[in-house]
Design a protein around this motif. Structure first.
Motif, PDB file in Angstrom:
ATOM      1  N   ALA A 198       0.843  -1.198   0.000  1.00 16.09           N
ATOM      2  CA  ALA A 198       0.000   0.000   0.000  1.00 16.09           C
ATOM      3  C   ALA A 198       0.882   1.254   0.000  1.00 16.09           C
ATOM      4  CB  ALA A 198      -0.927  -0.005   1.218  1.00 16.09           C
ATOM      5  N   PRO A 199       0.330   2.409  -0.383  1.00 15.79           N
ATOM      6  CA  PRO A 199       1.140   3.633  -0.403  1.00 15.79           C
ATOM      7  C   PRO A 199       1.521   4.103   0.998  1.00 15.79           C
ATOM      8  CG  PRO A 199      -1.151   4.121  -0.949  1.00 15.79           C
ATOM      9  CD  PRO A 199      -1.033   2.628  -0.898  1.00 15.79           C
ATOM     10  N   VAL A 200       2.754   4.619   1.113  1.00 13.96           N
ATOM     11  CA  VAL A 200       3.235   5.217   2.362  1.00 13.96           C
ATOM     12  C   VAL A 200       3.782   6.599   2.045  1.00 13.96           C
ATOM     13  CG1 VAL A 200       4.808   5.035   4.327  1.00 13.96           C
ATOM     14  CG2 VAL A 200       3.817   2.961   3.326  1.00 13.96           C
ATOM     15  N   TRP A 201       3.289   7.592   2.763  1.00 14.20           N
ATOM     16  CA  TRP A 201       3.720   8.985   2.627  1.00 14.20           C
ATOM     17  C   TRP A 201       4.529   9.322   3.879  1.00 14.20           C
ATOM     18  CZ3 TRP A 201       1.317  12.967  -0.772  1.00 14.20           C
ATOM     19  CH2 TRP A 201       1.804  14.253  -0.530  1.00 14.20           C
ATOM     20  N   VAL A 202       5.775   9.741   3.707  1.00 11.85           N
ATOM     21  CA  VAL A 202       6.605  10.148   4.841  1.00 11.85           C
ATOM     22  C   VAL A 202       6.386  11.644   5.071  1.00 11.85           C
ATOM     23  CG1 VAL A 202       8.919  10.214   5.820  1.00 11.85           C
ATOM     24  CG2 VAL A 202       8.276   8.363   4.259  1.00 11.85           C
ATOM     25  N   ALA A 203       6.093  12.009   6.309  1.00  9.13           N
ATOM     26  CA  ALA A 203       5.580  13.351   6.615  1.00  9.13           C
ATOM     27  C   ALA A 203       6.680  14.405   6.650  1.00  9.13           C
ATOM     28  CB  ALA A 203       4.820  13.330   7.935  1.00  9.13           C
ATOM     29  N   MET A 204       7.147  14.785   5.478  1.00  3.40           N
ATOM     30  CA  MET A 204       8.102  15.883   5.330  1.00  3.40           C
ATOM     31  C   MET A 204       7.318  17.157   5.008  1.00  3.40           C
ATOM     32  SD  MET A 204      11.072  14.589   5.911  1.00  3.40           S
ATOM     33  CE  MET A 204      11.984  13.049   5.851  1.00  3.40           C
ATOM     34  N   GLU A 205       6.578  17.660   6.010  1.00  8.73           N
ATOM     35  CA  GLU A 205       5.642  18.744   5.721  1.00  8.73           C
ATOM     36  C   GLU A 205       6.306  20.070   5.365  1.00  8.73           C
ATOM     37  OE1 GLU A 205       6.002  18.360  10.222  1.00  8.73           O
ATOM     38  OE2 GLU A 205       5.344  17.016   8.638  1.00  8.73           O
ATOM     39  N   TYR A 206       7.609  20.231   5.658  1.00  9.87           N
ATOM     40  CA  TYR A 206       8.244  21.511   5.332  1.00  9.87           C
ATOM     41  C   TYR A 206       8.179  21.816   3.834  1.00  9.87           C
ATOM     42  CZ  TYR A 206      10.292  22.241   9.996  1.00  9.87           C
ATOM     43  OH  TYR A 206      10.487  22.466  11.330  1.00  9.87           O
ATOM     44  N   ARG A 207       8.083  20.774   3.001  1.00 10.32           N
ATOM     45  CA  ARG A 207       7.929  20.982   1.557  1.00 10.32           C
ATOM     46  C   ARG A 207       6.710  21.850   1.246  1.00 10.32           C
ATOM     47  NH1 ARG A 207       8.786  15.610  -2.042  1.00 10.32           N
ATOM     48  NH2 ARG A 207      10.690  14.751  -1.117  1.00 10.32           N
TER      49      ARG A 207
END
Length: 361
Positions: free
Chosen positions: A117-126
């Motif tokens: 399944a998809p995994v998004w790594v939380a690099m929110e500074y982008r």
């Protein structure tokens, strides 16, 4: 369709995720796992219709569940990802860093290759509006970036549940825990992978007298990191965590043969001095070499998003995109590969500073 979330961890950052998920349309946090009684009580108050469970197994057994958000302490992430993979593979948004122990690199790589399944790594500074604007325009403004500088002058580490973030063995070290965001930005902006890392860092002002359960805090509060990239570009990070009096918390400068683009991001609005006017407006500055003449472009953030968290609205924008991943089958913009690289760069910087040497990647 209402997207049903399971939340793993409800500390300070977990509360921010709750507030931002609730700002989205057609979402509901249905089940929560948080072992700390105080944080669990806060989450239950914020989410009166959610079910509180006492284990990750119980959360994964909950039927009304479409995706997961992992906001547990850093050192828990890898084991929880593996447990999820073994029991119920759902789309995941996982807070950074993806892992903390260098020995876990092989496990993280294997997970990235096998998880269905998809995994998004939380690099929110982008997704901070001024940073996103810089990323979008950097190539055109600079004519190809040769030098990239990221400066973060901010407040000290905040208290966390059980003081876990005061120790490197839990956090991965400051250059992993705090700075993997910036290493991710370096790779993204420069469109290249790092080849060597040089760092100088230490504990200079904060935490000097902090002792928890008989153990002295070993977390660092400042440092410099220089990174060489395969493209030939160079990047530098400057971190100070005893500079909360700064007008801007993050400053990014990208320079190339045509000119320079920079952005300035204020810190959390809740920390701005009450006796002063409103916090400064985030913005981008474009500075061409010819004809000379800097031009400022403001990138204001809606007040509702500023109130929902400490990251200049980026947590909300990140969740909007993650929602599209789950509902529409889009690929995560921040991949497991991105998350692994960010940790590797932070770990290389930790080694470089500890051993006073260049680390090749």
């Amino acid at each position: 369709m209402t997207l049903r979330y399971g939340l793993i961890g409800c500390g300070m950052m977990g509360q921010e995720h709750i507030r931002n998920i609730e700002l989205l349309d057609d979402t509901q946090i249905t089940v929560v796992f948080e072992p700390d009684a105080q944080m669990r009580a806060q989450a239950a108050k914020a989410l009166p219709n959610a079910t509180m469970v006492d284990s990750l197994d119980a959360l994964l057994a909950f039927e009304a569940l479409d995706c997961l958000v992992i906001v547990s302490p850093n050192h828990c992430h890898m084991a929880q990802l593996q447990q999820i993979a073994a029991l119920r593979a759902l789309p995941i948004l996982c807070e950074k860093p993806l892992f903390t122990d260098p020995a876990d690199l092989a496990q993280a790589t294997a997970f990235a290759q096998s998880y269905p399944a998809p995994v998004w790594v939380a690099m929110e500074y982008r997704y901070m509006p001024p940073v996103a604007a810089l990323i979008e325009q950097a190539e055109e403004v600079t004519g190809g970036i040769k030098m990239l500088t990221i400066r973060e002058h901010r407040f000290p580490f905040l208290p966390k549940v059980g003081d876990w973030n005061r120790f490197n063995h839990n956090s991965g070290g400051t250059l992993v825990e705090k700075c993997c965001h910036f290493f991710d930005l370096m790779r993204l902006i420069l469109k290249s992978d790092p080849i060597r890392v040089m760092a100088s860092a230490g504990q200079e002002v904060n935490h000097l007298d902090e002792v928890y359960a008989g153990h002295r805090s070993d977390i660092w509060d400042c440092g410099y990191v220089i990174v060489d990239f395969a493209s030939g570009a160079r990047a530098m990070l400057e971190l100070s965590m005893f500079a909360e009096g700064s007008e801007y918390q993050e400053e990014i400068h990208a320079v190339g043969p045509k000119g320079k683009i920079a952005c300035n991001v204020p810190g959390p609005a809740r920390f701005w001095p009450t006796h002063m006017p409103s916090p400064p407006v985030p913005h981008v500055v474009i500075s061409p070499r010819s004809p000379m003449g800097p031009r400022r472009i403001d990138t204001p953030v809606p007040k509702a998003l500023l109130a929902a968290g400490d990251h200049n609205g980026s947590t909300f924008y990140q969740h909007q995109k993650f929602q599209q991943v789950v509902l529409q089958g889009a690929a995560p913009e921040v991949s497991l590969t991105d998350g692994i690289w960010a940790v590797r760069m932070g770990q290389a910087a930790q080694v470089s500073a500890l051993e006073n040497r260049v680390v090749e990647l």
